[in-house]
Design an enzyme around this catalytic site. Structure first.
Site, PDB file in Angstrom:
ATOM      1  CE  LYS A  47      -6.144 -10.805   0.423  1.00  0.00           C
ATOM      2  NZ  LYS A  47      -6.238  -9.340   0.658  1.00  0.00           N
TER       3      LYS A  47
ATOM      4  N   GLY B 280       0.822  -1.219   0.000  1.00  0.00           N
ATOM      5  CA  GLY B 280       0.000   0.000   0.000  1.00  0.00           C
ATOM      6  C   GLY B 280       0.852   1.263   0.000  1.00  0.00           C
TER       7      GLY B 280
ATOM      8  N   GLY C 194       0.819 -27.561   6.012  1.00  0.00           N
ATOM      9  CA  GLY C 194      -0.021 -27.267   4.834  1.00  0.00           C
ATOM     10  C   GLY C 194       0.683 -26.434   3.782  1.00  0.00           C
TER      11      GLY C 194
ATOM     12  CE1 TYR D 291      -3.181 -13.013   3.392  1.00  0.00           C
ATOM     13  CE2 TYR D 291      -2.283 -14.709   1.949  1.00  0.00           C
ATOM     14  CZ  TYR D 291      -2.614 -13.383   2.184  1.00  0.00           C
ATOM     15  OH  TYR D 291      -2.392 -12.437   1.201  1.00  0.00           O
TER      16      TYR D 291
ATOM     17  NE  ARG E 182       4.271 -20.801   5.738  1.00  0.00           N
ATOM     18  CZ  ARG E 182       4.422 -19.786   4.882  1.00  0.00           C
ATOM     19  NH1 ARG E 182       3.937 -19.865   3.647  1.00  0.00           N
ATOM     20  NH2 ARG E 182       5.051 -18.689   5.244  1.00  0.00           N
TER      21      ARG E 182
ATOM     22  N   PRO F  68      16.213 -19.649   8.298  1.00  0.00           N
ATOM     23  CG  PRO F  68      14.330 -18.942   9.514  1.00  0.00           C
ATOM     24  CD  PRO F  68      15.608 -18.451   8.912  1.00  0.00           C
TER      25      PRO F  68
ATOM     26  CE  LYS G 226       3.974 -11.323   4.601  1.00  0.00           C
ATOM     27  NZ  LYS G 226       3.621 -10.072   5.149  1.00  0.00           N
TER      28      LYS G 226
ATOM     29  CB  THR H  13      -1.711  -4.155  12.597  1.00  0.00           C
ATOM     30  OG1 THR H  13      -0.979  -4.331  11.377  1.00  0.00           O
ATOM     31  CG2 THR H  13      -3.202  -3.979  12.294  1.00  0.00           C
TER      32      THR H  13
ATOM     33  CG  ASP I 134       0.052 -16.197  -5.744  1.00  0.00           C
ATOM     34  OD1 ASP I 134      -0.150 -15.953  -4.528  1.00  0.00           O
ATOM     35  OD2 ASP I 134       1.184 -16.415  -6.211  1.00  0.00           O
TER      36      ASP I 134
END
Ligand code: NAD
Ligand code: TDX
Length: 337
Positions: free
Chosen positions: A156, A13, A277, A152, A275, A207, A191, A37, A127
Site C-alpha cells: 500500500k 467499496g 511482525g 500488505y 501474528r 483466536p 477480519k 476475488t 494508516d
C-alpha cells in the site's frame, strides 16, 4: 459526475457506492470495476443493482487492456481506487498477489487516468503505511514518515508513493486517503470484528493474537466512506488526508465487548500464537480532514458495534455462505504453492 470505483464489491467499496448513490444528487454514472476475488461479493450491492446509474464490470485492475477500454469509453470525472488485497495475515502467507494488485494495479489505473485525462484520482490507503506506534507516541499525522511493517502495508505504501509521483511528474490530480481500522456491515469474516462476532454466535473459539493488548483505532465504515467522498470533492491535489474514529481499544477489550453484547461466555476467547511482525498500535490524527474538508466521524463506537453485531445476527445467511466456501485456499488455487 461520472465515476469509476474499483473494488466496489468489497466491504468499503460497496458501502461507498451505496452511500453516494443514496446521498449525492449529482451522480450520473458509477462504473464498478471489480475482479470478484474471494473478497468481492455482488450480494453486497443488491440494493443498487437496478439503479440505472450503476454499472458493474468484472475485470482486473492490473489488466491494461481491460482498464483502458473502460476508462476511454466515457469522459470520467473521477477514479476511486478501493481495489486491493486487504488482509495482513494473507500477505504474510503469500505476498505475491499483494505486490501485483496493490502496486501494479494502481500503476495501470494511474496511467489510464493520465492518458484519458480523468479529472481526479483518489487512492484509498491505510494508516498501516505509517508503521506502528508505542503507547506513548502521539497519533499519526500526514507528516509521519512512511515505515510499513507487513507485506500488505509495504504494498500500500508503494502504491501511495506511485500516486504522489504521478502528481509531481505528470501533474495528475491525485488525492490520497489514509484510514484506520473499519468495522460495520458487509465486512468479510476473516477480519477481526466480523470473525469474532460470527465465531461467538456459533460458540466457536475467538483466536486472539499474542497477549491481545495490541491497539487499533476503530471507525465505522460509513464515516470512512464519507471521508473518502469529502477528499474526492474538496481535497487538494497532491495531498494526503488521514481519517480515524478516535476509538482506540486493545483487541481484548473489543473481544470482551462482543462476547458481552452477544451474552456469551468469555472462555470462548483463546490467546493464540502472535501474528509475525504484529504492529503494536495505530491511532490517527484527523485534524487536517476536519479543518480542510469539514469531516468528522459521526458514529458512536458503542452503538456502532451493537448495530454491527445486530447486522451479523440478521444476515447470518450472508456470512454463513462465505464461511462455508473455500476462501482459505484461494491463493493456492489461483497462484500455486
Ligand atoms: P476487501 O478485501 O473487502 O475488498 C477488496 C475488493 O477489491 C474486493 O471486492 C476484490 O474483489 C477487489 N479486488 C481485488 N483485487 C482486484 C483486482 N486485481 N482487480 C479488481 N478488483 C480487485 O477490502 P476493504 O476492506 O473493502 O478495503 C478496501 C480498500 O480500503 C483497500 O484498498 C484497503 O487497503 C483500504 N483500507 C481498508 C481498511 C479496513 O479496515 N478494511 C482500512 C483502511 C484502508
Ligand atoms: O483472528 C484474529 N485475531 C486477532 O487477534 C484476527 C484476524 C486479528 N487479530 C488482531 C490483529 C490486529 O491487531 O486484531 C487486530 C485487527 O486485525 P485485522 O482485522 O486483521 O486488521 P489489521 O491487521 O489491523 O488491518 C486492518 O486495518 C487496516 C485491515 O485489514 C487493513 O486492510 C487496513 O488497511
Amino acid at each position: 459526475m461520472k465515476i469509476i470505483v474499483t473494488g466496489g464489491a468489497g466491504f468499503i467499496g460497496s458501502n461507498f457506492i451505496k452511500m453516494i448513490l443514496a446521498d449525492c444528487s449529482n451522480i450520473q454514472k458509477i462504473v464498478n470495476l471489480d475482479l470478484l476475488t474471494y473478497a468481492g461479493n455482488l450480494a453486497n450491492l443488491k440494493d443498487v443493482e437496478s439503479d440505472s446509474r450503476y454499472h458493474f464490470i468484472k475485470g482486473d485492475i492490473t489488466d491494461y487492456d481491460t482498464v483502458e477500454k473502460i476508462v476511454s469509453a466515457d469522459k470520467f470525472d473521477l477514479i476511486v481506487n478501493f481495489a486491493a488485497e486487504s488482509h495482513v495475515d494473507r500477505s504474510i502467507y503469500d505476498s505475491r498477489v499483494f505486490v501485483h494488485t496493490n502496486i501494479l494495479g494502481t500503476q495501470v489505473l494511474l496511467d489510464a487516468a493520465k492518458r484519458n485525462k480523468v479529472n481526479r484520482f483518489c487512492q484509498v490507503s491505510t494508516d498501516e503505511v505509517y508503521g506502528s506506534l508505542t503507547d506513548k507516541e502521539p497519533s499519526f499525522t500526514e507528516d509521519n514518515p512512511i515505515t510499513p511493517s507487513s507485506p500488505y502495508s509495504a504494498s500500500k505504501a508503494g502504491a501511495d508513493h506511485l500516486c504522489l509521483s504521478y502528481y509531481h511528474t505528470h501533474k495528475l490530480d491525485v488525492v490520497i486517503t489514509r484510514c484506520s481500522n473499519n468495522y460495520g456491515p458487509y465486512q468479510f469474516p476473516e477480519k477481526f470484528i466480523p470473525l469474532f462476532i460470527s465465531n461467538a454466535m456459533d460458540e466457536k473459539k475467538l483466536p486472539l493474537y499474542g497477549d491481545g493488548k495490541n491497539i487499533r483505532d476503530w471507525i465505522h465504515v460509513l464515516d470512512h466512506a464519507a471521508g473518502v467522498w469529502s477528499a474526492c470533492i474538496n481535497g487538494k491535489a497532491g495531498e494526503v488526508y488521514n481519517f480515524g474514529g478516535g476509538n482506540e481499544y486493545g483487541n481484548i477489550e473489543i473481544a470482551n465487548k462482543i462476547v458481552d453484547i452477544l451474552g456469551k461466555d468469555n472462555s470462548l476467547i483463546e490467546l493464540v500464537r502472535d501474528r509475525p511482525g504484529h504492529d503494536w498500535r495505530y491511532a490517527m490524527d484527523y485534524t487536517k480532514a476536519t479543518s480542510e474538508l469539514g469531516w468528522i466521524p459521526k458514529f458512536n463506537f458503542e452503538s456502532g458495534l451493537k448495530d454491527t453485531i445486530e447486522w451479523y445476527q440478521e444476515n447470518r445467511a450472508w456470512w454463513e455462505e462465505i464461511k462455508s466456501g473455500d476462501y482459505l485456499n484461494y491463493y493456492e488455487k489461483h497462484y500455486g504453492k
